[in-house]
Design a protein around this motif. Sequence first.
Motif, mmCIF file in Angstrom:
data_model
loop_
_atom_site.group_PDB
_atom_site.id
_atom_site.type_symbol
_atom_site.label_atom_id
_atom_site.label_comp_id
_atom_site.label_asym_id
_atom_site.label_seq_id
_atom_site.Cartn_x
_atom_site.Cartn_y
_atom_site.Cartn_z
ATOM 1 N N GLU A 196 1.098 -1.118 -0.198
ATOM 2 C CA GLU A 196 -0.375 -0.175 0.487
ATOM 3 C C GLU A 196 0.681 1.428 0.073
ATOM 4 O O GLU A 196 1.934 1.563 -0.772
ATOM 5 N N SER A 199 2.896 2.192 1.282
ATOM 6 C CA SER A 199 5.322 1.975 2.020
ATOM 7 C C SER A 199 6.171 1.869 0.316
ATOM 8 O O SER A 199 7.030 1.912 0.584
ATOM 9 N N GLY A 211 0.472 11.468 5.077
ATOM 10 C CA GLY A 211 1.898 11.824 3.467
ATOM 11 C C GLY A 211 2.947 12.000 4.022
ATOM 12 O O GLY A 211 4.099 12.610 3.395
HETATM 13 C C1 LIG Z 1 1.193 9.658 -3.183
HETATM 14 C C2 LIG Z 1 1.911 9.214 -1.583
HETATM 15 C C3 LIG Z 1 3.190 9.460 -1.571
HETATM 16 C C4 LIG Z 1 3.941 10.053 -0.384
HETATM 17 N N1 LIG Z 1 4.928 10.525 -0.656
HETATM 18 C C5 LIG Z 1 5.816 9.936 0.777
HETATM 19 C C6 LIG Z 1 7.247 11.108 1.359
HETATM 20 O O1 LIG Z 1 7.788 11.331 -0.363
HETATM 21 N N2 LIG Z 1 7.769 10.682 1.663
HETATM 22 C C7 LIG Z 1 7.278 10.263 3.088
HETATM 23 O O2 LIG Z 1 7.851 10.324 3.983
HETATM 24 N N3 LIG Z 1 6.174 9.661 3.035
HETATM 25 C C8 LIG Z 1 5.637 9.402 1.829
HETATM 26 N N4 LIG Z 1 4.421 9.194 1.431
HETATM 27 C C9 LIG Z 1 3.426 8.659 3.475
HETATM 28 C C10 LIG Z 1 4.384 7.054 3.661
HETATM 29 O O3 LIG Z 1 3.803 6.556 1.679
HETATM 30 C C11 LIG Z 1 3.384 6.866 4.705
HETATM 31 O O4 LIG Z 1 2.708 7.173 5.061
HETATM 32 C C12 LIG Z 1 3.496 5.605 5.306
HETATM 33 O O5 LIG Z 1 4.027 4.422 3.634
HETATM 34 C C13 LIG Z 1 2.894 4.432 5.791
HETATM 35 O O6 LIG Z 1 3.486 3.433 6.081
HETATM 36 P P1 LIG Z 1 2.230 2.137 7.162
HETATM 37 O O7 LIG Z 1 3.440 1.583 7.837
HETATM 38 O O8 LIG Z 1 1.694 3.052 8.067
HETATM 39 O O9 LIG Z 1 0.659 2.435 6.121
HETATM 40 P P2 LIG Z 1 1.160 1.073 4.888
HETATM 41 O O10 LIG Z 1 2.186 1.534 4.141
HETATM 42 O O11 LIG Z 1 -0.100 1.681 3.925
HETATM 43 O O12 LIG Z 1 0.428 -0.800 5.360
HETATM 44 C C14 LIG Z 1 -0.112 -0.587 6.587
HETATM 45 C C15 LIG Z 1 -0.046 -2.049 5.818
HETATM 46 O O13 LIG Z 1 -1.223 -2.715 6.826
HETATM 47 C C16 LIG Z 1 -1.718 -3.473 6.297
HETATM 48 N N5 LIG Z 1 -2.979 -3.906 7.238
HETATM 49 C C17 LIG Z 1 -3.979 -2.872 7.025
HETATM 50 N N6 LIG Z 1 -5.006 -4.074 8.067
HETATM 51 C C18 LIG Z 1 -4.539 -4.849 7.937
HETATM 52 C C19 LIG Z 1 -4.797 -6.066 8.564
HETATM 53 N N7 LIG Z 1 -6.175 -6.555 9.257
HETATM 54 N N8 LIG Z 1 -4.121 -7.809 9.136
HETATM 55 C C20 LIG Z 1 -3.115 -7.583 8.313
HETATM 56 N N9 LIG Z 1 -2.661 -6.695 7.534
HETATM 57 C C21 LIG Z 1 -3.434 -4.778 7.142
HETATM 58 C C22 LIG Z 1 -1.333 -2.967 4.685
HETATM 59 O O14 LIG Z 1 -2.176 -4.275 3.457
HETATM 60 C C23 LIG Z 1 -0.993 -2.683 4.830
HETATM 61 O O15 LIG Z 1 0.359 -2.930 3.425
HETATM 62 C C24 LIG Z 1 3.270 9.266 0.746
HETATM 63 C C25 LIG Z 1 1.883 8.423 0.434
HETATM 64 C C26 LIG Z 1 1.287 8.260 -1.327
HETATM 65 C C27 LIG Z 1 0.311 7.675 -0.671
#
Ligand SMILES: Cc1cc2nc3c(=O)[nH]c(=O)nc-3n(C[C@H](O)[C@H](O)[C@H](O)COP(=O)(O)OP(=O)(O)OC[C@H]3O[C@@H](n4cnc5c(N)ncnc54)[C@H](O)[C@@H]3O)c2cc1C
Length: 451
Positions: free
Chosen positions: A57, A59, A405
């Motif tokens: 997703e 990341s 973000g």
């Molecule tokens: C277009 C875009 C540009 C961005 N640019 C930047 C940037 O340049 N620099 C920066 O620092 N940040 C940036 N970000 C933000 C950054 O990507 C996110 O803040 C970060 O990746 C979030 O990480 P996370 O682990 O919280 O969530 P995610 O990467 O969304 O991961 C969450 C995971 O949990 C899993 N999951 C959810 N529920 C369950 C469940 N019940 N059981 C098992 N698995 C589950 C999902 O499948 C997913 O893989 C950007 C984001 C986007 C979308």
Amino acid sequence: MSGPITARTPVRFCDPLPRACDAVVIGGGVIGVFSALYMARAGLKVVLCEKGRIAGEQSSRNWGWIRQLGRDPAELPIMAQALDLWREVDAETGGRVGFRQTGVSYLASTAREMDRLRGWLSIGRDRGVDVRVLSPDQLDTMIQRAQGSRRHEWVGALHVANDARAEPWAAVPAVAALAHSAGVVIREDCAVRGLDIAGGALRGVLSEAGAVRAPHVVLAGGAWSSLLARRHGVVFAQLSVRSTVARTAPLPAFHDGAAADMDLAFRRRLDGGYTLALGEDNTHYIGRDSFRHLRPFLPVLRRTLRDTSLRPAAPAGFPDAWGTARRWALDAASPFERTRVLEPAPDRRAVARMRRLFAQRFGALGAPEIVDSWAGMIDTTPDVVPVVDRVAAVPGLVLASGMCGHGFGIGPGFGRIVADLVCRGATGHDITRFGLARFSDGSRLELGPSI
Ligand SMILES: Cc1cc2nc3c(=O)[nH]c(=O)nc-3n(C[C@H](O)[C@H](O)[C@H](O)COP(=O)(O)OP(=O)(O)OC[C@H]3O[C@@H](n4cnc5c(N)ncnc54)[C@H](O)[C@@H]3O)c2cc1C
């Protein structure tokens, strides 16, 4: 791998689940993966369940910026540590992270924009960030003009030279492999349907591949965290917006780092192409949570409404789609299995606009060849600052979500904090700003910076 991870990406981690461990991590994004790595290194037996693919997703869909520039003051000490940790894991993975300290710049097209950017100078400098103002001449040297192009039209910029970039779709799986070799049990295609709570006490999780007992659970589910939390009566004010990204074919190197003006963002990749995005490109799909959380989100809505397009409904299977179940039995398929990887369709008009804006700015290079485009759902909180906290109502549960973000860059820092919360109780950082209760206990919300 030369693009974001999708549901078609082969499963890489399929460990059998043990019946019990010390900590279960829900979600294999940057936050879950780093949390698991640091907990394992602290000696815990850790299981990480990912419903789809590691980094499928946000990341692997992000711009790849690792920045201090423009952050909330409370994040800056954590971000400074995150830079060191990224450098460390890049070395440990033999450079697979693609970490390069090539600087990050915010570019101003008018004197008014420049004044707004200057507002962040004291925030950064007071906390030790080496942030500088660049003149048009300095910009002309840093961002080369293609032969025959006119001088850039930017009037100045804010620049942090030791900010960095990395390659998201390579970096997070490489860190997952590190965590795996540190002993973390990783299982992709394995949704956690809910928490295992008996007599008010957390016992572990119930996954589609069986129950895992654990005294500690880390909820790092990105855009899905609110849905899972609510299933257990925990309210987490979280909404998401879609944002589109495009990838160019290799181009002459006109800038080595990452930069954005109000309209266009660009970042050089290791393969010689550039990752492009629009400065403000948010689509919010209205759902039940949009109404449920309207009140805390009002201030940020006022700030961003002009740059946000609203749609009446999310595609089926999205976390806040009208048809998504809010209650489900924990021994049957849950909404998390129905959507293995949240893959919003990119906005084609946004991609066309990126090409036009690029051609306007870098005339002689022309409109670039776009080899791929995609979108991601950015999960946000009402004050545009993450939540990294113990959940008071469910002792043993840590919530680390709502990265707004900018969670990629700070991911290792928050991963370390989560591990410290679980293993030691103390984190060495002041994390009161990231508390969950701030959205419901009557606290006055302070919005994070908007530069
Ligand atoms: C277009 C875009 C540009 C961005 N640019 C930047 C940037 O340049 N620099 C920066 O620092 N940040 C940036 N970000 C933000 C950054 O990507 C996110 O803040 C970060 O990746 C979030 O990480 P996370 O682990 O919280 O969530 P995610 O990467 O969304 O991961 C969450 C995971 O949990 C899993 N999951 C959810 N529920 C369950 C469940 N019940 N059981 C098992 N698995 C589950 C999902 O499948 C997913 O893989 C950007 C984001 C986007 C979308």
